[in-house]
Design a protein around this motif. Structure first.
Motif, PDB file in Angstrom:
ATOM      1  N   VAL A   1       0.477   9.483   5.296  1.00  0.00           N
ATOM      2  CA  VAL A   1       0.597  10.782   5.963  1.00  0.00           C
ATOM      3  C   VAL A   1      -0.690  11.119   6.720  1.00  0.00           C
ATOM      4  O   VAL A   1      -0.663  11.575   7.874  1.00  0.00           O
ATOM      5  N   LEU A   2      -1.836  10.874   6.084  1.00  0.00           N
ATOM      6  CA  LEU A   2      -3.125  11.157   6.720  1.00  0.00           C
ATOM      7  C   LEU A   2      -3.332  10.294   7.960  1.00  0.00           C
ATOM      8  O   LEU A   2      -3.759  10.787   9.015  1.00  0.00           O
ATOM      9  N   THR A   3      -3.020   8.999   7.841  1.00  0.00           N
ATOM     10  CA  THR A   3      -3.184   8.087   8.982  1.00  0.00           C
ATOM     11  C   THR A   3      -2.301   8.517  10.148  1.00  0.00           C
ATOM     12  O   THR A   3      -2.761   8.596  11.300  1.00  0.00           O
ATOM     13  N   ALA A   4      -1.025   8.815   9.859  1.00  0.00           N
ATOM     14  CA  ALA A   4      -0.112   9.248  10.929  1.00  0.00           C
ATOM     15  C   ALA A   4      -0.590  10.554  11.547  1.00  0.00           C
ATOM     16  O   ALA A   4      -0.569  10.723  12.781  1.00  0.00           O
ATOM     17  N   GLY A   5      -1.046  11.482  10.724  1.00  0.00           N
ATOM     18  CA  GLY A   5      -1.521  12.761  11.241  1.00  0.00           C
ATOM     19  C   GLY A   5      -2.732  12.615  12.135  1.00  0.00           C
ATOM     20  O   GLY A   5      -2.804  13.221  13.226  1.00  0.00           O
TER      21      GLY A   5
ATOM     22  N   VAL B   1      -1.573   0.211   7.871  1.00  0.00           N
ATOM     23  CA  VAL B   1      -2.119  -0.784   8.807  1.00  0.00           C
ATOM     24  C   VAL B   1      -1.204  -0.941  10.013  1.00  0.00           C
ATOM     25  O   VAL B   1      -1.670  -1.034  11.160  1.00  0.00           O
ATOM     26  N   LEU B   2       0.107  -0.946   9.776  1.00  0.00           N
ATOM     27  CA  LEU B   2       1.057  -1.095  10.879  1.00  0.00           C
ATOM     28  C   LEU B   2       0.980   0.086  11.840  1.00  0.00           C
ATOM     29  O   LEU B   2       1.108  -0.084  13.062  1.00  0.00           O
ATOM     30  N   LEU B   3       0.763   1.278  11.315  1.00  0.00           N
ATOM     31  CA  LEU B   3       0.594   2.449  12.188  1.00  0.00           C
ATOM     32  C   LEU B   3      -0.630   2.273  13.087  1.00  0.00           C
ATOM     33  O   LEU B   3      -0.616   2.661  14.255  1.00  0.00           O
ATOM     34  N   SER B   4      -1.689   1.683  12.539  1.00  0.00           N
ATOM     35  CA  SER B   4      -2.908   1.480  13.312  1.00  0.00           C
ATOM     36  C   SER B   4      -2.738   0.393  14.356  1.00  0.00           C
ATOM     37  O   SER B   4      -3.250   0.502  15.470  1.00  0.00           O
ATOM     38  N   ALA B   5      -2.010  -0.672  14.013  1.00  0.00           N
ATOM     39  CA  ALA B   5      -1.873  -1.811  14.930  1.00  0.00           C
ATOM     40  C   ALA B   5      -0.693  -1.648  15.883  1.00  0.00           C
ATOM     41  O   ALA B   5      -0.717  -2.189  16.991  1.00  0.00           O
ATOM     42  N   GLY B   6       0.356  -0.948  15.457  1.00  0.00           N
ATOM     43  CA  GLY B   6       1.536  -0.772  16.307  1.00  0.00           C
ATOM     44  C   GLY B   6       2.380  -2.009  16.438  1.00  0.00           C
ATOM     45  O   GLY B   6       3.091  -2.182  17.433  1.00  0.00           O
TER      46      GLY B   6
ATOM     47  N   VAL C   1      -4.130  -8.934  14.023  1.00  0.00           N
ATOM     48  CA  VAL C   1      -5.496  -9.465  14.099  1.00  0.00           C
ATOM     49  C   VAL C   1      -6.121  -9.133  15.446  1.00  0.00           C
ATOM     50  O   VAL C   1      -7.276  -8.695  15.532  1.00  0.00           O
ATOM     51  N   HIS C   2      -5.368  -9.317  16.541  1.00  0.00           N
ATOM     52  CA  HIS C   2      -5.895  -9.017  17.883  1.00  0.00           C
ATOM     53  C   HIS C   2      -6.246  -7.531  17.997  1.00  0.00           C
ATOM     54  O   HIS C   2      -7.227  -7.174  18.664  1.00  0.00           O
ATOM     55  N   ALA C   3      -5.458  -6.659  17.369  1.00  0.00           N
ATOM     56  CA  ALA C   3      -5.745  -5.221  17.425  1.00  0.00           C
ATOM     57  C   ALA C   3      -7.089  -4.905  16.773  1.00  0.00           C
ATOM     58  O   ALA C   3      -7.798  -3.989  17.203  1.00  0.00           O
ATOM     59  N   GLN C   4      -7.456  -5.681  15.751  1.00  0.00           N
ATOM     60  CA  GLN C   4      -8.756  -5.455  15.097  1.00  0.00           C
ATOM     61  C   GLN C   4      -9.908  -5.976  15.954  1.00  0.00           C
ATOM     62  O   GLN C   4     -11.044  -5.514  15.820  1.00  0.00           O
ATOM     63  N   GLY C   5      -9.625  -6.907  16.853  1.00  0.00           N
ATOM     64  CA  GLY C   5     -10.668  -7.406  17.745  1.00  0.00           C
ATOM     65  C   GLY C   5     -11.036  -6.415  18.828  1.00  0.00           C
ATOM     66  O   GLY C   5     -12.127  -6.481  19.407  1.00  0.00           O
ATOM     67  N   GLU C   6     -10.150  -5.476  19.120  1.00  0.00           N
ATOM     68  CA  GLU C   6     -10.408  -4.493  20.172  1.00  0.00           C
ATOM     69  C   GLU C   6     -11.334  -3.357  19.702  1.00  0.00           C
ATOM     70  O   GLU C   6     -11.922  -2.668  20.518  1.00  0.00           O
ATOM     71  N   GLY C   7     -11.427  -3.137  18.412  1.00  0.00           N
ATOM     72  CA  GLY C   7     -12.281  -2.062  17.917  1.00  0.00           C
ATOM     73  C   GLY C   7     -13.056  -2.506  16.703  1.00  0.00           C
ATOM     74  O   GLY C   7     -14.124  -3.098  16.789  1.00  0.00           O
ATOM     75  N   MET C   8     -12.481  -2.262  15.519  1.00  0.00           N
ATOM     76  CA  MET C   8     -13.139  -2.634  14.268  1.00  0.00           C
ATOM     77  C   MET C   8     -12.101  -3.168  13.299  1.00  0.00           C
ATOM     78  O   MET C   8     -10.908  -2.944  13.454  1.00  0.00           O
ATOM     79  N   TRP C   9     -12.575  -3.929  12.326  1.00  0.00           N
ATOM     80  CA  TRP C   9     -11.679  -4.390  11.280  1.00  0.00           C
ATOM     81  C   TRP C   9     -11.128  -3.192  10.521  1.00  0.00           C
ATOM     82  O   TRP C   9     -11.826  -2.203  10.313  1.00  0.00           O
ATOM     83  N   TYR C  10      -9.882  -3.299  10.088  1.00  0.00           N
ATOM     84  CA  TYR C  10      -9.224  -2.170   9.430  1.00  0.00           C
ATOM     85  C   TYR C  10      -9.799  -1.870   8.046  1.00  0.00           C
ATOM     86  O   TYR C  10      -9.476  -0.833   7.460  1.00  0.00           O
ATOM     87  N   VAL C  11     -10.641  -2.756   7.523  1.00  0.00           N
ATOM     88  CA  VAL C  11     -11.274  -2.470   6.239  1.00  0.00           C
ATOM     89  C   VAL C  11     -12.192  -1.255   6.345  1.00  0.00           C
ATOM     90  O   VAL C  11     -12.433  -0.560   5.353  1.00  0.00           O
ATOM     91  N   ILE C  12     -12.690  -0.946   7.544  1.00  0.00           N
ATOM     92  CA  ILE C  12     -13.617   0.185   7.707  1.00  0.00           C
ATOM     93  C   ILE C  12     -12.868   1.521   7.693  1.00  0.00           C
ATOM     94  O   ILE C  12     -13.151   2.382   6.858  1.00  0.00           O
ATOM     95  N   PRO C  13     -11.879   1.738   8.571  1.00  0.00           N
ATOM     96  CA  PRO C  13     -11.169   3.033   8.490  1.00  0.00           C
ATOM     97  C   PRO C  13     -10.249   3.145   7.276  1.00  0.00           C
ATOM     98  O   PRO C  13      -9.955   4.254   6.826  1.00  0.00           O
ATOM     99  N   HIS C  14      -9.796   2.012   6.752  1.00  0.00           N
ATOM    100  CA  HIS C  14      -8.854   2.036   5.622  1.00  0.00           C
ATOM    101  C   HIS C  14      -9.501   1.495   4.349  1.00  0.00           C
ATOM    102  O   HIS C  14      -8.819   0.878   3.520  1.00  0.00           O
ATOM    103  N   LEU C  15     -10.784   1.743   4.155  1.00  0.00           N
ATOM    104  CA  LEU C  15     -11.496   1.174   2.997  1.00  0.00           C
ATOM    105  C   LEU C  15     -10.863   1.532   1.659  1.00  0.00           C
ATOM    106  O   LEU C  15     -10.689   0.646   0.806  1.00  0.00           O
TER     107      LEU C  15
END
Length: 337
Positions: free
Chosen positions: A323-327, A168-173, A181-195
């Motif tokens: 590893v997959l998320t970073a890649g 999650v931290l890699l996705s939000a930075g 939370v603000h990072a999820q408002g710009e696109g989608m909630w992280y539950v979708i890509p990180h289900l």
């Protein structure tokens, strides 16, 4: 005198008022979470649940609290009295201070620090000490076994939880919970890509809080009651309150990391008038329902199954996902600014 009030005392009063505004609703929520749990499990098992004390049984948590408060605190003869009393206090206090960095709404956070995630991981790691202290200080074999089980269990699942949070931290930075939370408002909630990681995280917080089907540290069948077998009255109540406050805290962390915190769903345009704190509370209740549903549905795991799940399934999967998320983020240039 005016400088003393404006420079020293007044900010302190404001902070104390903010703490009280968090702790009092939390204690009320803990009390009525026990009521909700008994009602939900009763409905699943085709029973009524609490329905005698007050209308619809709504005063049952108050009666339970009064009963525990008025009972005599019994300390075993061979117990270490200081550690015995300190252990439930430590568990309860740690369950409260974790809320210092949880954002309830935009700007509604007691301490908006930039390392909020690390703070929560530190508090979660300290939680095991209260249970180990209780198991050792009770001078009981059952309590000691429960404490040792809890230590191994919580350490095992904290590792996979930490790796999931890294994704999650890699996705939000950011390590700041409000910015996540603000990072999820710009696109989608992280539950979708990180289900898949959300599912593993929810199962891990069940194990982290010693809840069914992972309640091995207090398994009635083999340990009578585990680490709290020698506790009674208010010392037992503090363990009880700490466990349920931890459930709510872990649910709030899951909501902040994966479910957009206080943000409404994308297609909830007609409901934008609902305050963010209400959305936050509804999402926390939804995650808490999983706790109650799991307790009423699944049998208790064996201890070897519990450890195998943590070390041989969750740990490799969460590490591979990092590893997959970073890649993916490096390949498609998705790294946050």
């Amino acid at each position: 005198m005016a400088e003393f009030w404006s420079g020293t005392l007044w900010p302190l009063i404001i902070i104390i008022a903010q703490i009280v505004a968090i702790v009092l609703p939390l204690l009320l929520a803990v009390a009525y979470l026990t009521y909700a749990e008994r009602k939900v499990i009763g409905a699943i098992q085709l029973r009524k649940g609490p329905n005698v004390v007050g209308p619809f049984g709504l005063l049952q948590p108050i009666a339970d609290g009064a009963k525990l408060f008025l009972k005599e605190t019994v300390i075993p003869t061979g117990a270490d009295r200081a550690v015995f009393v300190l252990a439930p206090m430590l568990t309860f206090i740690l369950a409260l201070i974790g809320w210092a960095v949880i954002p309830f709404d935009d700007g509604w956070v007691l301490s908006d620090i930039n390392v909020g995630v690390l703070y929560l991981l530190a508090i979660s790691g300290l939680g095991v000490y209260g249970i180990i202290m209780a198991g050792w200080a009770s001078n009981s074999r059952y309590a000691l076994l429960g404490g040792l089980r809890s230590a191994a269990q919580m350490v095992s699942y904290e590792i996979s939880m930490g790796l999931i949070i890294i994704s999650v931290l890699l996705s939000a930075g950011s390590l700041n919970l409000s910015e996540i939370v603000h990072a999820q408002g710009e696109g989608m909630w992280y539950v979708i890509p990180h289900l898949p990681m959300f599912v593993i995280f929810v199962v891990s917080i069940l194990a982290e809080t010693n809840r069914a089907p992972f309640d091995l540290p207090e398994a009635e069948a083999e340990l009578v009651s585990g680490y709290n077998v020698e506790y009674s009255a208010m010392t037992f109540a503090l363990f009880f309150l700490g466990e349920y406050a931890n459930m709510i805290l872990m649910s709030a962390i899951a909501v902040v990391l994966f479910l957009g915190g206080w943000l409404p769903p994308v297609d909830a345009a007609p409901f934008t008038w609902i305050p963010g704190i209400i959305w936050f509370a509804l999402k926390v209740c939804a995650v808490l329902f999983v706790f109650l549903w799991a307790r009423a549905t699944f049998p208790r795991y064996r201890y070897d199954q519990l450890m195998r799940l943590g070390w041989k399934v969750f740990l490799p999967l969460s590490l591979a996902w990092v590893v997959l998320t970073a890649g993916v983020m490096v390949t498609f240039d998705l790294m946050p600014a």
